[in-house]
Design an enzyme around this catalytic site. Structure first.
Site, PDB file in Angstrom:
ATOM      1  N   ALA A  53       1.038  -0.957   0.177  1.00 44.95           N
ATOM      2  CA  ALA A  53       0.045   0.002  -0.022  1.00 44.95           C
ATOM      3  C   ALA A  53       0.941   1.204   0.103  1.00 44.95           C
ATOM      4  O   ALA A  53       1.758   1.365   0.759  1.00 44.95           O
ATOM      5  CB  ALA A  53      -0.891   0.149   1.202  1.00 44.95           C
ATOM      6  N   CYS A  54       0.622   1.951  -1.052  1.00 41.38           N
ATOM      7  CA  CYS A  54       1.795   3.202  -1.345  1.00 41.38           C
ATOM      8  C   CYS A  54       1.040   4.757  -1.125  1.00 41.38           C
ATOM      9  O   CYS A  54      -0.148   4.870  -0.978  1.00 41.38           O
ATOM     10  CB  CYS A  54       2.454   2.881  -2.479  1.00 41.38           C
ATOM     11  SG  CYS A  54       2.957   1.427  -2.764  1.00 41.38           S
TER      12      CYS A  54
END
Length: 532
Positions: A53-54
Site C-alpha cells: 500500500a503506497c
C-alpha cells in the site's frame, strides 16, 4: 571523480557534474549485488504472497503551462506522503520514491549547448534515464548494447550525460547498492517523421537492448534498468526517502527544469522487496494497492503471445518479447502491459479502461454502447483486478482511476488558477480554501483525466462515452461471437473418446477442487460458482 574510458566514435560522454564532455565515464565501485540479498521461499513463507500500500499523487496545470513551481509542488506532495512509505533497520533505507515529469528540454538544451552541441527540436529526440552497474566492464557492456540497438533501429546517438546526484544523505545500506545513473540522448532517424513514431522506436530500442543485456548474463547485469526512455517524459526515482528525491537529483533543484505536470509516488514495498528499479513511478504509471490476479494476467499474456499482432509495430513486435520478466512487481508488470497497448496505438485512457474495467456485467442501467465496449474488450484481455488506485501519464495527459471495488482512496481538488491536485488523501498540498473551485474523490471504476493539450478536464462520463461510441463494438460482437446453443450437431449422442477421463482432466488443468466446488454448483444447481 570520473576515470578515463575507451572513446567510441560518435558518442559524447559527460563529466561528473552533469555537464557533457568528450571521454569520461562515472567512477566504479564495489559490486552492489553482494549487498542486495532478499529472503528466499522457505517453510510457510513465499515472497509471492507479499502485498503493498503506497502513496501516490500528482499536480498539473490544466492549460499545460510549464514551470519549476510545478516540480517543487510535486516534491512537496511527495514529502507530505512520507508516512505512506516504509523504512528498514537503516532509518535512511526507504522502499523507494520518485517523480515523473515532462521532458525538461530547456535544461538539457542549455547543458549541451555549453559543449557546442545543438539538440534537435523538442519532440525530435528522446532521453533514456538508465541505471547502470558500478563495475566498469559491465557498465560499458550495457552502454554498448544500448548504442548498438540505437544504430540498428536507424536512430542517432547524440551522447551520454551523467545525472548529477548528491548521495551524501543516503543510508549506508542504500549506498552499497546505488547504481551509476546516466542519460542517453537519441535523435530521430530519417525514417521517423512524428513524435509518436519516435516513441515507438525508443520503446523498441529499450526492449531490444534489455533483452541483449539479459542474454549476456553479466555478473552485474541485474543492476541494469531503464527508468524511462521517451521524447515526452522523464522519471527521476530510486531507493530514496520521500524528502531525499529533490536533494539527491540535483536536476530537480535547477530552475531551468520546468514541467506542466508532476506525478509522484512513495512506495510501501511489501509486494516485492525494495530495489532501485522497482521504485515508482514507472514509465506510465504510479500504483497504490495490489493486483490479485497478477499470475493469471501474466500467464494469459504469455499464452496469447503467438497470436498477438500490431499493424503499427509490425515486425518490431517480435523484439518486445518477453514482455514481463520473472521477479517484477505487480505494478511493473502492469506498466509493461499498459505500455505495449499504448505503443500499439491505443490512447492511454483507452488502454487503462481495458486493463481495469468498471463493474459492467451486472450493471443493467449502463449505456448500451459502453457495455458493448467492455464486453468486446473482455474477450481480448482479462481484468487486472485488485484493490488499486493508479495514476498515469504519457506526458500529454495525466489522470487516475480506481478499480471496480474502490477500496483505495484518491481525492482531488481543482483551483481557480487552473491547478489540479490529486493524492492518496486530502491535504497533500496546502491550498487556501477560497482558491478551491472543486473538491471531490475518485469513485469505484471511475476515471479522472486532464488533457494538457486541450487544456481541460475530461470527466468520466464524457471520456467513456467518446471511447465507447468511437467504434461499432456491438456490431462486431454480434458478427463474430458464436453461441453454443446455435450450433447444429449431426448427432444427439456425444462422441466417444479413447483417452481416459482422468488424463483429459489433467491435460486441461482440472483438479478435485474444480470438480467439487465448480462443476457441482454448475451441474447440480445451475449456479455460477463463487469463491475467493
Amino acid at each position: 571523480m570520473n576515470q578515463p574510458a575507451q572513446h567510441r566514435p560518435g558518442a559524447v560522454l559527460p563529466s561528473g557534474n552533469g555537464a557533457v564532455s568528450p571521454v569520461n565515464v562515472p567512477a566504479s565501485g564495489a559490486s552492489p549485488i553482494a549487498a542486495q540479498k532478499h529472503p528466499l521461499a522457505q517453510g510457510l513463507y513465499h515472497p509471492a504472497n507479499e502485498h503493498d500500500a503506497c502513496g501516490v499523487g500528482f499536480v498539473a496545470h490544466i492549460k499545460g503551462q510549464k514551470s519549476h513551481a510545478i516540480v517543487q509542488q510535486g516534491l512537496l506532495i511527495l514529502k507530505n506522503l512520507t508516512h505512506r512509505g516504509a523504512v528498514g533497520a537503516d532509518p535512511k533505507a526507504s522502499d523507494g520514491a520518485g517523480i515523473l515529469l515532462q521532458m525538461p528540454d530547456a535544461l538539457f538544451r542549455e547543458e549541451w549547448a555549453k559543449q557546442g552541441v545543438t539538440l534537435p527540436p523538442f519532440g525530435e529526440y528522446g532521453v533514456g534515464m538508465v541505471f547502470l552497474p558500478r563495475e566498469p566492464a559491465s557498465r560499458l557492456a550495457c552502454e554498448y548494447e544500448i548504442e548498438r540497438a540505437i544504430r540498428h533501429e536507424g536512430q542517432t546517438l547524440i551522447g551520454w550525460r551523467d545525472v548529477p546526484v548528491d548521495s551524501s544523505d543516503l543510508g549506508e545500506s542504500v549506498k552499497a547498492i546505488e547504481p551509476v545513473i546516466r542519460q542517453v540522448f537519441i535523435g530521430r532517424g530519417t525514417d521517423v517523421t512524428v513524435t509518436d513514431a519516435l516513441e515507438r522506436k525508443l520503446y523498441i530500442i529499450r526492449k531490444a537492448s534489455g533483452h541483449a543485456i539479459q542474454a549476456l548474463n553479466l555478473e552485474h547485469g541485474k543492476e541494469f534498468y531503464v527508468a524511462s526512455m521517451s521524447a515526452r517524459t522523464m522519471v527521476y526515482k530510486g531507493m530514496l526517502m520521500a524528502d531525499q528525491v529533490g536533494s539527491y537529483f540535483l536536476d530537480l533543484q535547477d530552475p531551468r527544469l520546468v514541467s506542466a505536470l508532476a506525478l509522484i509516488h512513495q512506495r510501501f514495498s511489501t509486494n516485492t522487496f525494495p530495489t532501485w528499479d522497482l521504485a515508482h513511478p514507472f514509465r506510465l504509471i504510479a500504483h497504490n494497492g495490489e493486483i490479485n490476479t497478477l499470475r493469471g494476467n501474466v500467464n494469459w499474456l504469455r499464452a496469447r503471445q503467438g497470436a498477438i499482432s500490431s499493424p503499427i509495430l509490425g515486425r518490431d513486435l517480435d523484439k518486445v518479447w518477453p514482455l514481463i520478466y520473472d521477479g517484477q512487481s505487480d505494478s511493473a508488470s502492469f506498466d509493461n502491459a499498459l505500455e505495449l497497448l499504448v505503443m500499439s496505438g491505443y490512447s492511454i485512457a483507452h488502454a487503462v479502461m481495458m486493463m481495469i474495467p468498471e463493474a459492467w456485467e451486472g450493471h443493467t442501467l449502463m449505456d448500451a454502447s459502453r457495455r458493448a465496449f467492455y464486453e468486446y474488450h473482455a474477450a481480448m484481455m482479462e481484468p487486472w483486478d485488485g484493490p488499486a488506485a493508479i495514476a498515469f501519464s504519457d506526458g500529454r495527459q495525466i489522470g487516475a482511476t480506481l478499480d471496480r471495488n474502490g477500496l483505495r482512496p484518491a481525492r482531488y481538488i481543482v483551483t481557480d488558477d487552473d491547478l489540479v491536485i490529486m493524492g492518496s488523501e486530502s491535504g497533500v498540498l496546502p491550498i487556501a480554501e477560497e482558491r478551491i473551485v472543486k473538491k471531490w474523490r475518485l469513485q469505484p471504476g471511475r476515471m479522472f483525466l486532464v488533457d494538457l493539450e486541450k487544456g481541460r478536464i475530461i470527466d468520466d462520463a464524457e471520456l467513456k462515452e467518446s471511447l465507447a461510441s468511437a467504434k461499432p463494438y456491438r456490431e462486431w460482437i454480434d458478427r463474430i461471437r458464436i453461441k453454443l446453443d446455435d450450433i447444429e450437431s449431426d448427432t444427439d449422442q456425444p462422441q466417444a473418446c479413447s483417452v481416459p477421463l482422468l488424463d483429459r482432466q489433467q491435460a486441461f488443468g482440472w483438479s478435485q477442487e474444480d470438480i467439487k466446488f465448480i462443476l457441482s454448483a454448475m451441474g447440480g444447481n445451475g449456479e455460477e460458482p463463487t469463491g475467493s
